[in-house]
Design a protein around this motif. Structure first.
Motif, mmCIF file in Angstrom:
data_model
loop_
_atom_site.group_PDB
_atom_site.id
_atom_site.type_symbol
_atom_site.label_atom_id
_atom_site.label_comp_id
_atom_site.label_asym_id
_atom_site.label_seq_id
_atom_site.Cartn_x
_atom_site.Cartn_y
_atom_site.Cartn_z
ATOM 1 N N GLU A 290 18.617 3.952 -1.014
ATOM 2 C CA GLU A 290 18.142 4.799 -2.096
ATOM 3 C C GLU A 290 17.144 4.083 -3.015
ATOM 4 O O GLU A 290 16.465 4.745 -3.802
ATOM 5 N N VAL A 291 17.081 2.768 -2.945
ATOM 6 C CA VAL A 291 16.146 2.020 -3.783
ATOM 7 C C VAL A 291 14.734 2.163 -3.228
ATOM 8 O O VAL A 291 14.517 2.067 -2.006
ATOM 9 N N SER A 292 13.773 2.406 -4.126
ATOM 10 C CA SER A 292 12.381 2.533 -3.673
ATOM 11 C C SER A 292 11.801 1.150 -3.375
ATOM 12 O O SER A 292 12.064 0.176 -4.080
ATOM 13 N N GLY A 293 11.017 1.056 -2.337
ATOM 14 C CA GLY A 293 10.417 -0.209 -1.959
ATOM 15 C C GLY A 293 10.118 -0.229 -0.465
ATOM 16 O O GLY A 293 10.560 0.648 0.300
ATOM 17 N N THR A 294 9.392 -1.221 -0.053
ATOM 18 C CA THR A 294 9.007 -1.313 1.349
ATOM 19 C C THR A 294 10.171 -1.805 2.200
ATOM 20 O O THR A 294 11.076 -2.483 1.714
ATOM 21 N N GLY A 295 10.129 -1.481 3.441
ATOM 22 C CA GLY A 295 11.143 -1.957 4.373
ATOM 23 C C GLY A 295 10.635 -3.093 5.255
ATOM 24 O O GLY A 295 11.312 -3.491 6.202
ATOM 25 N N ARG A 296 9.436 -3.586 4.941
ATOM 26 C CA ARG A 296 8.850 -4.650 5.754
ATOM 27 C C ARG A 296 9.569 -5.968 5.480
ATOM 28 O O ARG A 296 10.001 -6.235 4.369
ATOM 29 N N LYS A 297 9.640 -6.811 6.530
ATOM 30 C CA LYS A 297 10.207 -8.134 6.366
ATOM 31 C C LYS A 297 9.269 -8.965 5.490
ATOM 32 O O LYS A 297 8.053 -9.027 5.731
ATOM 33 N N ARG B 226 15.708 -17.123 4.681
ATOM 34 C CA ARG B 226 15.375 -15.976 5.530
ATOM 35 C C ARG B 226 15.842 -14.673 4.880
ATOM 36 O O ARG B 226 16.962 -14.574 4.357
ATOM 37 N N HIS B 227 14.991 -13.688 4.869
ATOM 38 C CA HIS B 227 15.311 -12.370 4.312
ATOM 39 C C HIS B 227 14.713 -11.303 5.209
ATOM 40 O O HIS B 227 13.696 -11.519 5.866
ATOM 41 N N GLY B 228 15.360 -10.149 5.190
ATOM 42 C CA GLY B 228 14.867 -9.043 5.996
ATOM 43 C C GLY B 228 14.337 -7.896 5.165
ATOM 44 O O GLY B 228 13.661 -7.009 5.681
ATOM 45 N N SER B 229 14.637 -7.876 3.829
ATOM 46 C CA SER B 229 14.167 -6.779 2.980
ATOM 47 C C SER B 229 14.158 -7.259 1.538
ATOM 48 O O SER B 229 14.991 -8.075 1.124
ATOM 49 N N PRO C 111 20.489 -6.833 -2.766
ATOM 50 C CA PRO C 111 21.078 -7.010 -4.108
ATOM 51 C C PRO C 111 20.662 -8.316 -4.768
ATOM 52 O O PRO C 111 20.815 -8.465 -5.980
ATOM 53 N N GLN C 112 20.135 -9.293 -3.991
ATOM 54 C CA GLN C 112 19.768 -10.565 -4.599
ATOM 55 C C GLN C 112 18.388 -10.527 -5.244
ATOM 56 O O GLN C 112 18.006 -11.487 -5.929
ATOM 57 N N PHE C 113 17.647 -9.429 -5.067
ATOM 58 C CA PHE C 113 16.319 -9.330 -5.639
ATOM 59 C C PHE C 113 16.337 -8.405 -6.857
ATOM 60 O O PHE C 113 17.145 -7.462 -6.938
ATOM 61 N N ARG C 114 15.405 -8.684 -7.756
ATOM 62 C CA ARG C 114 15.257 -7.823 -8.932
ATOM 63 C C ARG C 114 14.769 -6.442 -8.502
ATOM 64 O O ARG C 114 13.804 -6.316 -7.755
ATOM 65 N N GLY C 115 15.443 -5.400 -8.991
ATOM 66 C CA GLY C 115 15.107 -4.037 -8.606
ATOM 67 C C GLY C 115 15.713 -3.622 -7.287
ATOM 68 O O GLY C 115 15.411 -2.538 -6.776
ATOM 69 N N GLY C 116 16.622 -4.447 -6.759
ATOM 70 C CA GLY C 116 17.251 -4.099 -5.496
ATOM 71 C C GLY C 116 18.498 -3.252 -5.696
ATOM 72 O O GLY C 116 18.775 -2.741 -6.792
ATOM 73 N N GLU C 117 19.241 -3.120 -4.629
ATOM 74 C CA GLU C 117 20.426 -2.263 -4.661
ATOM 75 C C GLU C 117 21.542 -2.906 -5.489
ATOM 76 O O GLU C 117 21.520 -4.105 -5.800
ATOM 77 N N ALA C 118 22.548 -2.076 -5.845
ATOM 78 C CA ALA C 118 23.770 -2.537 -6.482
ATOM 79 C C ALA C 118 24.876 -2.511 -5.437
ATOM 80 O O ALA C 118 25.185 -1.462 -4.873
ATOM 81 N N LYS C 119 25.433 -3.681 -5.182
ATOM 82 C CA LYS C 119 26.434 -3.780 -4.124
ATOM 83 C C LYS C 119 27.794 -3.332 -4.656
ATOM 84 O O LYS C 119 28.250 -3.778 -5.709
ATOM 85 N N HIS C 120 28.422 -2.440 -3.932
ATOM 86 C CA HIS C 120 29.756 -1.916 -4.273
ATOM 87 C C HIS C 120 29.777 -1.304 -5.676
ATOM 88 O O HIS C 120 30.752 -1.440 -6.424
ATOM 89 N N GLY C 121 28.706 -0.643 -6.071
ATOM 90 C CA GLY C 121 28.641 -0.008 -7.381
ATOM 91 C C GLY C 121 29.362 1.321 -7.404
ATOM 92 O O GLY C 121 29.747 1.878 -6.357
ATOM 93 N N PRO C 122 29.589 1.879 -8.600
ATOM 94 C CA PRO C 122 30.292 3.159 -8.713
ATOM 95 C C PRO C 122 29.432 4.322 -8.241
ATOM 96 O O PRO C 122 28.208 4.318 -8.390
ATOM 97 N N LYS C 123 30.088 5.311 -7.688
ATOM 98 C CA LYS C 123 29.461 6.559 -7.266
ATOM 99 C C LYS C 123 30.182 7.723 -7.940
ATOM 100 O O LYS C 123 31.322 7.570 -8.402
ATOM 101 N N PRO C 124 29.558 8.860 -8.067
ATOM 102 C CA PRO C 124 30.216 10.002 -8.724
ATOM 103 C C PRO C 124 31.544 10.344 -8.057
ATOM 104 O O PRO C 124 31.637 10.474 -6.827
#
Length: 300
Positions: free
Chosen positions: A138-145, A156-159, A163-176
């Protein structure tokens, strides 16, 4: 009073013993004065005891030792499920007779654990549960390596949406989701009975003949509110729709709230230190509490 009597007796005995010692210096009069000393002690003890005895009538008892305070009557025992007789009034403080409150609704034993469970259930059920975080899809951004797997000396990174990057996903975050949990109807009903019983035991339950007010002016309602003792928040419960004049008179007062009898709940009672109910609302609540519990989703 006992210390006062003991001091009087001690002084009297000391005077008699001093008299006896002077008389005993004569051997011939020792026996005679000894008998007289014992009889005098008995007479003195009897007269003082009779004078200050609590078994005598009130006229003979010293008036300065009588208490002027009235005897305090013992308060009634709470939680015996006994019917309560409570006066009925209105906003004009007029006497409208008395009303009998059902003991199995307004005189239940106070159990804080039941009230705590019901309050937790209410607060969990009222949570919106709209909290939400974005996953990597759901996070906006490129999917390129971002860079090659080897040869750069970097990790090594693939995306870049991890969660380790600024503006990345939230791991195990709350959902409605819903925070509500199940609580038995008999426990919910018991909690409401305990809350009503607590207000009745504190003398903070007022029963009105009706909730009719002469005018919709807020200042007129404030005159009634200022007459209540130790009241900071007021809850008014009526059967059916709330009176329109009363609604207009209290809508600018954040410490006065109106509820229909169908919406009366434990949390609202605890938030307000004084509860005002109409006779129709009391009868409706008692009828609801006496209705057998069914499987249908009806408010308790």
């Amino acid at each position: 009073m006992a210390s006062f009597i003991s001091k009087r007796l001690l002084r009297s005995y000391q005077s008699l013993h001093s008299l006896g010692r002077r008389c005993f210096n004569s051997p011939s009069a020792a026996g005679l004065y000894g008998e007289r000393l014992i009889s005098a002690q008995r007479i003195l003890t009897g007269s003082i005891t009779q004078r200050f005895s609590t078994s005598t009538d009130e006229a003979a008892f010293p008036s300065d030792l009588l208490s002027k305070k009235p005897l305090a009557t013992s308060e009634r025992d709470i939680g015996l499920c006994q019917d309560l007789l409570i006066p009925v009034t209105n906003f004009h403080n007029e006497d409208k007779g008395f009303m009998v409150l059902a003991g199995d609704v307004f005189d239940m034993p106070i159990r804080k654990d039941i009230v705590h469970r019901v309050v937790l259930w209410q607060r969990a059920k009222r949570q919106q549960g709209t909290h939400s975080t974005k996953t990597i899809s759901e996070v906006s951004g490129t999917g390129r390596k971002p860079w090659n797997q080897k040869g750069t000396g970097r990790a090594r990174h693939g995306s870049l949406r991890g969660p380790q990057f600024r503006g990345g996903e939230a791991k195990h975050g709350p959902k409605p989701r819903s925070h509500a949990f199940k609580l038995n109807k008999k426990v919910r009903r018991l909690g409401l009975k305990i809350a009503l019983s607590a207000r009745a035991a504190e003398g903070k339950l007022l029963v009105f003949e009706d909730l009719e007010v002469p005018t919709h002016k807020t200042k007129n309602f404030l005159n009634f509110f200022n007459q209540l003792e130790d009241t900071k928040k007021l809850l008014i419960v009526d059967d059916g729709p709330v009176n329109e004049k009363l609604k207009l008179a209290t809508q600018n007062l954040h410490y006065v709230n109106l509820l229909p009898s169908i919406g009366l709940n434990v949390y609202s009672i605890l938030l307000h230190d004084t509860l005002v109910m109409s006779k129709d609302a009391v009868n409706r609540i008692v009828e609801r509490m006496h209705t057998p519990i069914s499987n249908k989703s009806t408010p308790q």
